[in-house]
Design a protein around this motif. Structure first.
Motif, PDB file in Angstrom:
ATOM      1  N   SER A 118      86.394  26.824   4.462  1.00 14.54           N
ATOM      2  CA  SER A 118      87.248  27.943   5.179  1.00 14.54           C
ATOM      3  C   SER A 118      87.517  27.690   6.395  1.00 14.54           C
ATOM      4  O   SER A 118      86.835  27.921   7.318  1.00 14.54           O
ATOM      5  CB  SER A 118      86.014  29.246   4.642  1.00 14.54           C
ATOM      6  OG  SER A 118      86.844  30.078   5.118  1.00 14.54           O
ATOM      7  N   GLN A 127      86.671  31.082  13.405  1.00 18.93           N
ATOM      8  CA  GLN A 127      85.637  32.414  13.604  1.00 18.93           C
ATOM      9  C   GLN A 127      84.124  32.674  14.196  1.00 18.93           C
ATOM     10  O   GLN A 127      83.814  32.636  15.643  1.00 18.93           O
ATOM     11  CB  GLN A 127      85.815  33.602  12.625  1.00 18.93           C
ATOM     12  CG  GLN A 127      87.041  33.890  12.010  1.00 18.93           C
ATOM     13  CD  GLN A 127      87.724  34.826  10.859  1.00 18.93           C
ATOM     14  OE1 GLN A 127      85.922  34.953  10.003  1.00 18.93           O
ATOM     15  NE2 GLN A 127      88.384  35.060  10.800  1.00 18.93           N
ATOM     16  N   ASP A 147      80.774  37.091   0.933  1.00 16.93           N
ATOM     17  CA  ASP A 147      81.477  37.568   1.654  1.00 16.93           C
ATOM     18  C   ASP A 147      81.285  37.728   3.669  1.00 16.93           C
ATOM     19  O   ASP A 147      81.452  38.804   3.887  1.00 16.93           O
ATOM     20  CB  ASP A 147      81.740  39.358   1.345  1.00 16.93           C
ATOM     21  CG  ASP A 147      80.416  39.907   0.904  1.00 16.93           C
ATOM     22  OD1 ASP A 147      79.379  39.161   0.999  1.00 16.93           O
ATOM     23  OD2 ASP A 147      80.317  40.951   1.020  1.00 16.93           O
ATOM     24  N   LEU A 173      87.213  30.767   8.519  1.00 18.35           N
ATOM     25  CA  LEU A 173      85.424  31.233   8.704  1.00 18.35           C
ATOM     26  C   LEU A 173      85.229  29.883   9.985  1.00 18.35           C
ATOM     27  O   LEU A 173      84.676  30.371  10.745  1.00 18.35           O
ATOM     28  CB  LEU A 173      84.925  31.308   7.944  1.00 18.35           C
ATOM     29  CG  LEU A 173      83.579  31.542   8.224  1.00 18.35           C
ATOM     30  CD1 LEU A 173      83.676  33.048   9.106  1.00 18.35           C
ATOM     31  CD2 LEU A 173      83.196  31.923   6.830  1.00 18.35           C
ATOM     32  N   GLY A 183      80.662  37.290   7.297  1.00 21.36           N
ATOM     33  CA  GLY A 183      81.542  36.581   8.296  1.00 21.36           C
ATOM     34  C   GLY A 183      80.390  35.860   9.368  1.00 21.36           C
ATOM     35  O   GLY A 183      79.699  36.134   9.318  1.00 21.36           O
ATOM     36  N   ASP A 188      80.522  37.724  12.145  1.00 19.93           N
ATOM     37  CA  ASP A 188      79.407  38.184  13.182  1.00 19.93           C
ATOM     38  C   ASP A 188      78.290  38.121  12.370  1.00 19.93           C
ATOM     39  O   ASP A 188      77.527  38.761  12.982  1.00 19.93           O
ATOM     40  CB  ASP A 188      80.352  40.087  12.974  1.00 19.93           C
ATOM     41  CG  ASP A 188      81.601  39.899  13.807  1.00 19.93           C
ATOM     42  OD1 ASP A 188      81.853  38.824  14.702  1.00 19.93           O
ATOM     43  OD2 ASP A 188      82.133  41.277  13.828  1.00 19.93           O
TER      44      ASP A 188
END
Length: 209
Positions: A67, A73, A151, A70, A153, A155
């Motif tokens: 990913s 991020q 799922d 991700l 993320g 955060d």
């Protein structure tokens, strides 16, 4: 099946390097011959295969994907967190990215969750292979790991690490200069993952000068 909590571990090592030289022992069997006969016996994605038999191709894990979004991020979230705490942001390192990617893929392929590699290689030696200390008098590395439901993320990953004193110490270590991140999604992951679909994240930190 949704996990109610992520699983995570951390590690850190600092090395002050004494400059010197080492000699490699002679081998009676050629590396090419040994690899032809034994490379397929090494764990999937093992560091031993990469070190001893760089030309060999280990069998890829099924239902595995990376990913990139991700990864970006998480790197952004780590630097945002560091800035908020008066710390220097970290430069994403191609070398540490490679180290973290190799480890996330191996854990997913071989069904384990730990800093050390499936073939027994100590975690910092894996990082050292990709992020070498040659030419430097100081070398340090750290690592945060996490696996959770697909799922997850950036955060939530940061929330999990911040809640753990050991992981928080890595995030806030003022000595770090470089960062590598690899998130891998694995469907029907075996071993400790119990056949579930999971996201495995390796974050490697480094400093050398």
């Amino acid at each position: 099946m949704t996990r109610t909590a992520a699983v995570l571990v951390s590690a850190v090592l600092a090395v002050a390097i004494a400059l010197g030289a080492t000699a490699s022992p002679a081998h009676s069997t050629s590396r090419t011959t040994w690899c032809d006969q034994n490379a397929d016996k090494l764990p999937t994605h093992s560091l031993a295969a990469a070190l001893i038999c760089p030309a060999s191709r280990t069998v890829p894990a099924r239902h595995e994907s990376k990913s990139s979004a991700l990864n970006r991020q998480i790197a952004f979230a780590i630097n945002q967190f560091r800035r908020a705490h008066g710390l220097k942001p970290l430069k994403v390192s191609v070398q540490l990215n490679a180290s973290s990617r190799q480890h996330s893929k191996e854990m997913g392929a071989d069904g384990y969750f730990d800093h050390d590699s499936a073939d027994g290689t100590v975690w910092w030696k894996r990082i050292q292979h990709y992020y070498p200390m040659k030419g430097y008098t100081y070398w340090s590395a750290g690592e945060n790991l996490l696996f959770a439901s697909p799922d997850i993320g950036a955060d939530e990953a940061m929330k999990q690490w911040i809640a753990s004193p050991e992981h928080l110490a890595n995030l806030k270590n003022p000595k770090w200069r470089n960062l590598g991140v690899s998130a891998v999604h694995v469907a029907d992951a075996g071993g400790v993952y119990g056949g579930e679909t999971v996201t495995i994240i390796t974050t490697d930190f480094g400093a050398r000068h």
